[in-house]
Design a protein around this motif. Structure first.
Motif, short mmCIF file in Angstrom:
data_model
loop_
_atom_site.label_atom_id
_atom_site.label_comp_id
_atom_site.label_asym_id
_atom_site.label_seq_id
_atom_site.Cartn_x
_atom_site.Cartn_y
_atom_site.Cartn_z
N SER A 145 0.82 -1.21 0.00
CA SER A 145 0.00 0.00 0.00
C SER A 145 0.86 1.26 0.00
CB SER A 145 -0.92 -0.01 1.23
OG SER A 145 -1.85 -1.06 1.15
N LEU A 149 0.38 4.17 -2.83
CA LEU A 149 0.00 5.54 -2.47
C LEU A 149 1.02 6.54 -3.01
CD1 LEU A 149 -1.23 4.88 1.17
CD2 LEU A 149 -2.64 5.33 -0.83
N SER A 170 -4.82 -0.68 0.85
CA SER A 170 -5.18 0.40 1.76
C SER A 170 -6.42 1.13 1.27
CB SER A 170 -4.02 1.40 1.89
OG SER A 170 -4.41 2.54 2.61
N GLU A 171 -7.34 1.40 2.19
CA GLU A 171 -8.53 2.17 1.84
C GLU A 171 -8.18 3.53 1.25
OE1 GLU A 171 -11.17 2.57 5.22
OE2 GLU A 171 -12.55 1.18 4.25
N ASP A 172 -7.09 4.13 1.75
CA ASP A 172 -6.75 5.50 1.38
C ASP A 172 -6.61 5.69 -0.12
OD1 ASP A 172 -6.73 5.89 4.06
OD2 ASP A 172 -4.61 6.42 4.24
N LYS A 176 -9.42 8.35 0.28
CA LYS A 176 -8.93 9.65 0.73
C LYS A 176 -8.14 10.41 -0.33
CE LYS A 176 -8.66 8.49 5.65
NZ LYS A 176 -7.78 8.41 6.85
N GLN A 177 -7.24 9.73 -1.07
CA GLN A 177 -6.39 10.47 -2.00
C GLN A 177 -6.60 10.04 -3.46
OE1 GLN A 177 -2.39 9.41 -0.33
NE2 GLN A 177 -2.00 8.60 -2.38
N SER A 220 -5.21 0.55 7.84
CA SER A 220 -6.42 0.75 7.05
C SER A 220 -7.44 -0.35 7.32
CB SER A 220 -6.06 0.78 5.56
OG SER A 220 -7.21 0.82 4.76
N CYS A 450 -14.44 10.21 -1.44
CA CYS A 450 -13.44 10.90 -2.25
C CYS A 450 -13.97 11.15 -3.66
CB CYS A 450 -12.15 10.08 -2.31
SG CYS A 450 -10.75 10.92 -3.07
#
Length: 453
Positions: A145, A149, A170-172, A176-177, A220, A450
Motif C-alpha cells: 500500500s 500511495l 489500503s482504503e486511502d 482519501k487520495q 487501514s 473521495c
C-alpha cells in the motif's frame, strides 16, 4: 525471436517484455528474474507475430500497429514473493491472450517489468523512470500500500493512467487520495469488511479480537473493521498490532483472549507474515477455541490449505478452485495452468508447482489487464496521447461475468475510481471452500466519499 521488419525499442525485448536492468541492479533480483522476463518476451513475440491460440482479446486481426506499452511494478522481495509471482503469471497470461487475438485494434501490447523490491521510494523512482525514460503508456502494479500511495501521487503529476494490481489494499488509495488518473478494481476495506462483519456478528457474536500488520495496509484494515463492526452492532474488544516482517509471532498471538471475553479472532496479516501468524495460531490451538476470520486463498499457502485452517472464514472475488458450473472460471484456471508452465521454475515453485492456483491475488492482476483491455478497445486507445479517453472509458467500465471477469460481475464507481466485483463469503473445509454468501457488486457499500478530480 524477431518479428520480420521489427527492432526492439529502448528498454524492451523483441517480444515486448523487459526488465529495467539499471533500476536496482541485477544482483538485487532473484536469479530467475531476467530469465523469466526473457521467457515471457519470447511468448509475447510469438503472439505478436501471429502465433499462439486465439483467446479473448481485441479481435482476430494481426497486431501490426504501433505498440501500446504497459509498465508493471512487480515486487519480487521475499515479503511479496507470492503476490509478485501471481502478478507476473497473470499479467503474462492476460497480455498473451490480448496479443494472440490481434491486440488493441491491431496494436500489440508490450510490457516492461520493474522490481521495486517492496521499497516505496524505489517504486516511485521506477514509476517515474518507466514513464519518462521507457515511455510506457500506462502504469500497473506495486504490491505494498505504501508503494501504491506514492505512485498514485506521482501519476497525477505525470498525467498517466495507473491501475493497481495484486495487493494495494489500503482504503486511502480510493477513500482519501483518489485522483482522475488512478483506478483500483478489487473492492477493499469497508466495502468488504462491512458485509463480512455483519455475517460474523450474526453467526458468532459481537465481541472480536483482531491482529493486524502495523503499517499503512494493516492500519487501514483496522479502521475498516471498526466501521464494519459498528455497522453490524459489534465491537473490536481486543486490538493487537504486529510489526511488519515480525519473525517471532508468539508474543503477539499469546495475547489473544481465550477466556470467553471475545467471540472470535480477525486475522488481517498478509504475505509471509500471514503464514507465520497462522502457523503460530495453530501451535496455540486457537483454531479449536475461536472462529478465525480473514484468512482465505490457497495461493497464500502454495496451493494447499494447512489442516489447521479448516473452519476459517474469509471473503474474495475469486475462489481458489473454479466452480464446475462456471465455464468462464474453468477456462481461466485452465489458462492459468498453461501459462504457469511457461514461467521460470522459481515462480512455479513459489506458487506450489502443480497445486498452484490463481486465487484472488492472481485474479486482481488478471482483471487489471482485462479491464484496461476493455477500456482501451472502447476508447480506441493508441497511446499516452489518448489518456483522457482512457480515463473516461475506465471510469464508466461495467462488465458482466465473462472471460474478462470470470469470477463474477464488475462495475467501476466513476466518482472515486474504486471498483466493485461479485464477492463471496466462504468457509474453508479441508481443501474445499464452501460459499456462505454471494454479494453482487451493487450491494457492496462505498469505500468513502473521495472525488477523483
Amino acid at each position: 525471436m524477431k518479428c520480420p521488419g521489427r527492432s526492439p525499442g529502448t528498454g524492451e525485448s523483441n517480444g515486448g517484455a523487459a526488465v529495467i536492468e539499471n533500476a536496482v541492479g541485477p544482483s538485487a533480483r532473484p536469479p530467475w528474474w531476467r530469465t523469466a522476463a526473457l521467457a515471457v518476451a519470447g511468448l509475447l513475440a510469438v503472439a505478436a507475430c501471429g502465433g499462439g491460440a486465439t483467446q479473448s482479446g481485441g479481435g482476430s486481426q494481426e497486431a501490426n500497429g504501433s505498440p501500446i506499452t504497459i509498465g508493471v511494478l512487480d515486487d519480487q522481495a521475499p515479503l511479496t514473493a507470492v503476490e509478485g509471482a501471481e502478478m507476473r503469471v497473470n499479467t503474462d497470461l492476460a497480455v498473451a491472450q490480448i496479443n494472440s487475438s490481434g491486440g488493441i485494434h491491431g496494436h500489440k501490447v508490450n510490457v516492461v517489468f520493474a522490481d521495486p523490491q517492496a521499497d516505496p521510494s524505489k517504486a516511485v523512482a521506477l514509476a517515474q523512470q518507466l514513464v519518462q525514460q521507457n515511455n510506457v503508456d500506462v502504469l500497473v502494479g506495486a504490491v505494498l500500500s505504501s508503494e501504491c500511495l506514492g505512485v498514485e501521487n506521482l501519476v497525477a503529476r505525470l498525467q498517466i493512467v495507473y491501475v493497481s494490481s495484486t495487493g494495494c489494499a489500503s482504503e486511502d488509495f480510493t477513500a482519501k487520495q483518489c485522483n482522475q488518473y488512478s483506478f483500483r478494481l478489487t473492492p477493499q476495506g469497508q466495502q468488504v469488511n462491512i458485509p463480512l462483519s455483519s455475517y460474523i456478528v450474526k453467526q458468532y457474536g459481537t465481541k472480536w479480537s483482531i491482529i493486524y500488520p502495523d503499517y499503512a495496509f494493516g492500519q487501514s484494515q483496522l479502521a475498516a473493521y471498526k466501521v464494519g463492526m459498528q455497522a453490524a452492532g459489534g465491537a473490536l474488544a481486543q486490538i493487537i498490532p504486529i510489526p511488519q516482517n515480525e519473525t517471532n509471532m508468539t508474543p503477539y498471538i499469546s495475547k489473544i483472549s481465550t477466556d470467553g471475553s471475545v467471540n472470535g479472532l480477525i486475522n488481517t496479516e498478509v504475505g509471509a507474515d500471514l503464514v507465520r501468524a497462522s502457523t503460530t495460531i495453530a501451535q496455540f490451538n486457537l483454531n479449536a477455541k475461536l472462529p478465525i476470520v480473514g484468512v482465505f486463498g490457497k495461493e497464500r499457502f502454495a496451493g494447499v490449505y494447512p489442516p489447521s485452517l479448516t473452519g476459517d472464514i474469509g471473503q474474495s472475488p475469486e475462489l481458489s478452485d473454479a466452480a464446475k458450473e462456471n465455464s468462464f472460471d474453468v477456462a481461466y484456471h485452465t489458462a492459468f495452468k498453461g501459462q504457469l508452465g511457461k514461467e521460470d521454475p522459481a515462480i512455479i515453485n513459489t506458487l506450489g508447482n502443480d497445486k498452484a492456483v490463481p486465487g484472488d491475488l492472481g485474479y486482481e492482476a488478471y482483471t487489471a489487464i482485462t479491464a484496461l483491455k476493455l477500456a482501451m478497445l472502447s476508447s480506441n486507445f493508441t497511446g499516452k496521447s489518448d489518456t483522457s479517453k482512457l480515463i473516461s472509458a475506465m471510469s464508466k467500465l461495467k462488465a458482466k461475468q465473462s472471460a474478462d471477469f470470470p469470477g463474477g460481475d464488475f462495475q467501476m464507481n466513476a466518482s472515486d475510481h474504486q471498483g466493485a466485483t461479485t464477492t463471496y463469503i466462504a468457509k474453508i473445509n479441508g481443501q474445499q471452500e464452501d460459499v456462505l454468501a454471494t454479494i453482487a457488486p451493487d450491494k457492496l457499500p462505498p469505500i468513502g466519499t473521495c472525488q477523483a478530480k
